[in-house]
Scaffold this motif. Structure first.
Motif, PDB file in Angstrom:
ATOM      1  N   ALA A 203    -124.939  71.289   1.942  1.00  0.00           N
ATOM      2  CA  ALA A 203    -123.625  71.389   2.580  1.00  0.00           C
ATOM      3  C   ALA A 203    -122.632  70.392   1.995  1.00  0.00           C
ATOM      4  N   TYR A 204    -123.097  69.237   1.555  1.00  0.00           N
ATOM      5  CA  TYR A 204    -122.179  68.226   1.018  1.00  0.00           C
ATOM      6  C   TYR A 204    -121.615  68.661  -0.328  1.00  0.00           C
ATOM      7  N   LEU A 205    -122.469  69.205  -1.198  1.00  0.00           N
ATOM      8  CA  LEU A 205    -122.020  69.650  -2.516  1.00  0.00           C
ATOM      9  C   LEU A 205    -121.619  71.118  -2.520  1.00  0.00           C
ATOM     10  N   ASP A 206    -121.833  71.809  -1.405  1.00  0.00           N
ATOM     11  CA  ASP A 206    -121.553  73.236  -1.284  1.00  0.00           C
ATOM     12  C   ASP A 206    -122.234  74.015  -2.412  1.00  0.00           C
ATOM     13  N   ARG A 207    -123.545  73.777  -2.555  1.00  0.00           N
ATOM     14  CA  ARG A 207    -124.350  74.453  -3.575  1.00  0.00           C
ATOM     15  C   ARG A 207    -125.621  75.009  -2.942  1.00  0.00           C
ATOM     16  N   ASP A 208    -126.108  76.097  -3.524  1.00  0.00           N
ATOM     17  CA  ASP A 208    -127.352  76.715  -3.058  1.00  0.00           C
ATOM     18  C   ASP A 208    -128.499  76.542  -4.043  1.00  0.00           C
ATOM     19  N   ASP A 209    -128.275  75.808  -5.146  1.00  0.00           N
ATOM     20  CA  ASP A 209    -129.281  75.734  -6.204  1.00  0.00           C
ATOM     21  C   ASP A 209    -129.798  74.324  -6.441  1.00  0.00           C
ATOM     22  N   THR A 210    -129.592  73.397  -5.504  1.00  0.00           N
ATOM     23  CA  THR A 210    -130.062  72.024  -5.723  1.00  0.00           C
ATOM     24  C   THR A 210    -131.579  71.904  -5.621  1.00  0.00           C
ATOM     25  N   ASN A 211    -132.217  72.939  -5.086  1.00  0.00           N
ATOM     26  CA  ASN A 211    -133.685  72.954  -4.999  1.00  0.00           C
ATOM     27  C   ASN A 211    -134.255  74.116  -5.820  1.00  0.00           C
ATOM     28  N   ALA A 212    -133.534  74.507  -6.853  1.00  0.00           N
ATOM     29  CA  ALA A 212    -133.860  75.723  -7.609  1.00  0.00           C
ATOM     30  C   ALA A 212    -135.190  75.603  -8.341  1.00  0.00           C
ATOM     31  N   ARG A 213    -135.798  76.774  -8.575  1.00  0.00           N
ATOM     32  CA  ARG A 213    -136.992  76.883  -9.405  1.00  0.00           C
ATOM     33  C   ARG A 213    -136.633  77.662 -10.665  1.00  0.00           C
ATOM     34  N   ASN A 307    -125.330  61.124   2.035  1.00  0.00           N
ATOM     35  CA  ASN A 307    -124.288  60.797   1.068  1.00  0.00           C
ATOM     36  C   ASN A 307    -123.456  59.635   1.587  1.00  0.00           C
ATOM     37  N   GLY A 308    -122.669  59.050   0.706  1.00  0.00           N
ATOM     38  CA  GLY A 308    -121.880  57.882   1.071  1.00  0.00           C
ATOM     39  C   GLY A 308    -120.904  58.136   2.197  1.00  0.00           C
ATOM     40  N   ASP A 309    -120.265  59.308   2.228  1.00  0.00           N
ATOM     41  CA  ASP A 309    -119.311  59.622   3.291  1.00  0.00           C
ATOM     42  C   ASP A 309    -120.007  59.685   4.652  1.00  0.00           C
ATOM     43  N   TYR A 310    -121.217  60.252   4.666  1.00  0.00           N
ATOM     44  CA  TYR A 310    -121.964  60.335   5.921  1.00  0.00           C
ATOM     45  C   TYR A 310    -122.267  58.945   6.466  1.00  0.00           C
ATOM     46  N   TRP A 311    -122.796  58.075   5.599  1.00  0.00           N
ATOM     47  CA  TRP A 311    -123.179  56.751   6.064  1.00  0.00           C
ATOM     48  C   TRP A 311    -121.965  55.911   6.443  1.00  0.00           C
ATOM     49  N   ALA A 312    -120.859  56.047   5.715  1.00  0.00           N
ATOM     50  CA  ALA A 312    -119.668  55.252   6.019  1.00  0.00           C
ATOM     51  C   ALA A 312    -119.075  55.604   7.378  1.00  0.00           C
ATOM     52  N   GLY A 327    -122.554  40.803  13.497  1.00  0.00           N
ATOM     53  CA  GLY A 327    -121.585  41.818  13.880  1.00  0.00           C
ATOM     54  C   GLY A 327    -122.015  43.181  13.402  1.00  0.00           C
ATOM     55  N   SER A 328    -121.052  44.083  13.256  1.00  0.00           N
ATOM     56  CA  SER A 328    -121.337  45.430  12.785  1.00  0.00           C
ATOM     57  C   SER A 328    -120.172  45.940  11.959  1.00  0.00           C
ATOM     58  N   GLY A 329    -120.429  46.997  11.183  1.00  0.00           N
ATOM     59  CA  GLY A 329    -119.413  47.588  10.329  1.00  0.00           C
ATOM     60  C   GLY A 329    -119.900  48.908   9.783  1.00  0.00           C
ATOM     61  N   PRO A 330    -119.105  49.572   8.943  1.00  0.00           N
ATOM     62  CA  PRO A 330    -119.518  50.861   8.367  1.00  0.00           C
ATOM     63  C   PRO A 330    -120.821  50.707   7.568  1.00  0.00           C
ATOM     64  N   CYS A 331    -121.698  51.690   7.721  1.00  0.00           N
ATOM     65  CA  CYS A 331    -122.966  51.654   6.991  1.00  0.00           C
ATOM     66  C   CYS A 331    -122.735  51.870   5.501  1.00  0.00           C
ATOM     67  N   GLN A 332    -123.549  51.214   4.721  1.00  0.00           N
ATOM     68  CA  GLN A 332    -123.628  51.484   3.284  1.00  0.00           C
ATOM     69  C   GLN A 332    -125.101  51.691   2.948  1.00  0.00           C
ATOM     70  N   TYR A 333    -125.436  52.910   2.527  1.00  0.00           N
ATOM     71  CA  TYR A 333    -126.829  53.204   2.175  1.00  0.00           C
ATOM     72  C   TYR A 333    -126.833  54.263   1.090  1.00  0.00           C
ATOM     73  N   ASP A 334    -127.354  53.885  -0.060  1.00  0.00           N
ATOM     74  CA  ASP A 334    -127.474  54.816  -1.182  1.00  0.00           C
ATOM     75  C   ASP A 334    -128.728  54.426  -1.954  1.00  0.00           C
ATOM     76  N   TYR A 335    -129.659  55.355  -2.080  1.00  0.00           N
ATOM     77  CA  TYR A 335    -130.926  55.045  -2.755  1.00  0.00           C
ATOM     78  C   TYR A 335    -131.357  56.242  -3.583  1.00  0.00           C
ATOM     79  N   PHE A 336    -131.745  55.980  -4.822  1.00  0.00           N
ATOM     80  CA  PHE A 336    -132.227  57.040  -5.712  1.00  0.00           C
ATOM     81  C   PHE A 336    -133.453  56.525  -6.450  1.00  0.00           C
ATOM     82  N   TRP A 337    -134.544  57.334  -6.402  1.00  0.00           N
ATOM     83  CA  TRP A 337    -135.833  56.971  -7.001  1.00  0.00           C
ATOM     84  C   TRP A 337    -136.143  57.959  -8.116  1.00  0.00           C
ATOM     85  N   ASP A 338    -136.619  57.464  -9.265  1.00  0.00           N
ATOM     86  CA  ASP A 338    -136.781  58.328 -10.433  1.00  0.00           C
ATOM     87  C   ASP A 338    -137.977  57.843 -11.253  1.00  0.00           C
ATOM     88  N   LYS A 339    -138.958  58.727 -11.427  1.00  0.00           N
ATOM     89  CA  LYS A 339    -140.114  58.387 -12.267  1.00  0.00           C
ATOM     90  C   LYS A 339    -140.300  59.456 -13.336  1.00  0.00           C
TER      91      LYS A 339
END
Length: 710
Positions: A203-213, A307-312, A327-339
């Protein structure tokens, strides 16, 4: 389930004999290549017709029919399998050590079994229980063997086109025949290209092929027959799976993702095998099997699953350098793992066996001896990024060499068939990485089997089998101080006790294969994980030894060729797999006692009920229902899947040279889990632990057309 199978047997007893009995199936993965009905072991063989009737295109769609076989859905295609509750669930580090062997045309793909297209396949074989004599350390739980079609003397060719929901487009073609006029050189080539979107909408990228085979498979075979005493088979395999990996969501909604960096799960394998068979003399035959495989694989994922917009848009706690809340503030969370990994495997097996004149003890006993060598090398390059900064980087190299000697005796004494085998294996491994860790374990292991089969009647064979399997020990990398004593783990030993009855009635039209088993696992190797409390995006993955565990149950397969055009079949797997004693270390250093708990990925029941109908006028129908009990997703937590049932159907018309079919998988659109993680992955919830589930494929409808050239 039991009532349905019993009713089927009762109906068969009072039915008329089928016009055509079912063909004899041969277990090619066995040293003696025995028929399934005489094999003194629990095994399933699905031939080409059965696979085609069930609309199976990949091994993923056929394995539900095999009792007590499960898989872990942490990849785009099944890669990690469990037989009778024994097997790996994942492999994120760089020291492969498989419990379930996976072989395609004598090419060893254990631990990387995604390259498993069923197009132009002759049969699928699953041998349950340790294969200590035949395959050694990589077949502690059993063996999955895929055999493609052999070359033919007469020319034949065919093509197949499939279109389906999820934007599926699959095209395959094959050709086979004699390359020379003398018929001493035969060939077969099969090619298939498969594409589909992967049942996910990002839904964020508006794509249907991000899990394509996007999968291409090429198989080529040459068979050389220079004389009646020699045969050479050369097989080449190319599999290129360029698949996406975008299956995890924060809300477990199944098929709508929110990631901004979709993952990858790719595998490119080139492999070859050369099998030489020759008759040395009237007393001795010989076989040589040379195998090679090179695989480049990449497994990457968006670890924050959003995605960044969701967490912010969410509020998170803020801390100072001493972890005091300020205190508290907008979340920042972005993680990518690659082997990224590269694996090279080379093996050589040579064995000699008795011919008719070489049998021992007045011609009652066949003998076989052999040597086996295997070398596996794997290079891994791991990197991850957290909130835009480098997080983990590790380059590692692993090498394992195995040398084994094995022998087997098989005797026929009246109604008795006796078999004894032994295998001794020496394994030396080396590991090093750029963090400074290095290991070089070495050990000698042994396994084997004893079996006795008795012909109660010409069509009823009972057997008793004792087998000893083994799996090499190893090491854990990058452990925290709380797990300092877990750096190395011991080898595992498995004793399998099995009692079976294989029956054939009505000239083979009714077949029943029943096996009862008990498995005693000593020093069971258990996969576990801990979330790093200081860096919650990181995990410590390690293997340790349980004191002991036991797995017991049954497998029952029943097939009835009721008439020339109607076949009914069923299978049932019952399993109780539990720890006798196991202490699990938690992140805070405390210990949880899991003694008595069931093992992960070990459903207590699995079943199949199905039927195939073919009319003399060409009409075809297949209907099958597959069910599975819920199971623990991991040994590190108590989260479980739910039980589920999947209904599939295929209808069509078959002419002499072509066929047209409509098919549907998961017709009731059952939502079911195939992999689950339980951990903290939401900073706005202060990293509270929660279950995240990856779901299996939803309902899919399609059409297939095939044409056969003669």
């Amino acid at each position: 389930m039991r009532r349905a199978a019993t009713a089927l047997a009762v109906l068969a007893a009072f039915s008329s004999q089928a016009e055509e009995a079912m063909e004899t199936l041969t277990v090619t993965a066995d040293l003696r290549q025995m028929s399934l009905e005489r094999l003194p072991s629990s095994a399933t063989v699905l031939d080409a017709q059965q696979l085609e009737d069930g609309a199976a295109e990949h091994f993923e769609q056929a394995l539900e029919r095999i009792p007590n076989l499960n898989w872990s859905g942490g990849s785009s295609r099944p890669r990690y399998f469990q037989i009778r509750g024994v097997g790996e669930q994942e492999e994120y580090q760089g020291a492969p050590n498989s419990s379930v062997g996976f072989i395609v045309d004598d090419i060893d793909l254990s631990g990387i079994g995604m390259a498993a297209s069923l197009y132009d396949l002759q049969q699928v074989e699953v041998l349950r229980g340790p294969q200590g004599t035949r395959y050694g350390a990589n077949a502690l739980a059993g063996l999955i063997y895929l055999k493609s079609q052999d070359p033919t003397e007469a020319f034949e060719a065919g093509t197949e086109l499939t279109l389906g929901q999820d934007n599926q487009r699959t095209l395959g073609a094959f050709a086979s025949g004699a390359a020379t006029g003398e018929g001493d050189l035969l060939y077969r080539v099969a090619v298939q290209q498969h594409q589909q979107d992967g049942f996910r909408h990002n839904a964020y990228l508006d794509r249907d092929d991000t899990n394509a085979r996007d999968e291409t498979t090429v198989r080529a075979k040459l068979r050389w027959l220079p004389s009646d005493y020699f045969q050479a088979d050369l097989t080449f395999l190319h599999a290129n799976l360029d698949n996406g990996y975008d299956v995890w969501t924060l809300d477990n909604n199944g098929f709508t993702t929110q990631t901004d960096e979709p993952g990858v799960d790719s595998q490119r394998t080139n492999g070859a095998s050369l099998v030489l068979d020759w008759q040395v003399s009237d007393a001795v035959v010989a076989k040589s099997i040379t195998s090679w495989a090179n695989t480049h694989a990449r497994h990457a994922y968006d670890g924050d699953w959003a995605n960044g917009d969701y967490w912010a848009g969410l509020e998170c706690k803020e801390y100072d350098d001493d972890w005091n809340e300020i205190g508290s503030g907008p979340c920042q969370y972005d993680y990518f793992w690659d082997k990224r990994s590269q694996r090279d495997t080379l093996s050589q097996e040579v064995r000699f066996a008795s011919a008719e004149a070489g049998r021992l003890f007045a011609g009652t006993t066949d003998w076989l001896v052999g040597l086996y060598y295997n070398k596996l090398e794997e290079h891994n390059d791991l990197e991850s990024y957290y909130n835009g900064y480098p997080d983990q980087f590790l380059i590692s190299d692993y090498q394992a060499k195995s040398l084994a000697a094995f022998a087997q005796l098989d005797s026929q004494l009246g109604r008795w068939d006796l078999s004894a085998g032994v295998r001794v294996e020496r394994r030396d491994a080396e590991y090093q990485d750029d963090s400074g860790e290095a290991f070089d374990p070495a050990e000698t292991m042994w396994g084997g089997h004893l079996s006795a089969a008795y012909a109660l009647h010409a069509n009823h064979n009972a057997y008793l089998r004792l087998a000893r399997g083994y799996k090499a020990g190893g090491f854990n990398m990058g452990l925290p101080p709380v797990l300092g004593e877990e750096q190395e783990f011991s080898s595992e030993t498995l004793y399998n006790y099995e009692l079976g009855l294989k029956s054939r009635w009505l000239d083979g039209a009714l077949r029943s294969d029943l096996a009862l088993f008990y498995m005693d696992r000593q020093d069971q190797q258990v996969e576990a994980s801990l979330q790093d409390p200081n860096n919650p995006q990181r995990f410590f993955l390690y293997t340790n030894n349980a004191g002991a565990s036991e797995n017991y149950g049954l497998e029952w397969e029943l097939a009835w060729q009721a008439t020339q055009g109607l076949e009914l079949y069923s299978s049932l797997g019952l399993l109780k797999a539990r720890y006798k004693s196991y202490q699990l270390t938690e992140a805070d250093g405390s210990v949880t006692d899991l003694s008595g708990r069931e093992l992960a990925h070990a459903p207590s029941y699995q079943y199949t009920l199905g039927g195939t109908y073919r009319s003399a006028q060409g009409w075809f129908a297949n209907l099958n229902l597959n069910g599975k009990d819920g199971f623990y997703y991991s040994d590190s937590h108590d989260a479980q899947s739910e039980d589920y049932q999947v209904l599939n159907a295929k209808l069509g018309y078959e002419a002499q040279s072509w066929g047209l079919y409509l098919w549907g998988r998961n017709l009731t659109d059952e939502q079911y889990g195939v992999r689950g993680f339980y951990f903290g992955n939401e900073p706005d919830q202060d990293w509270a632990e929660k279950l995240y589930v990856r779901h299996g494929d939803p309902r899919q409808l399609g059409i297939t057309f095939n044409y056969h050239f003669m």
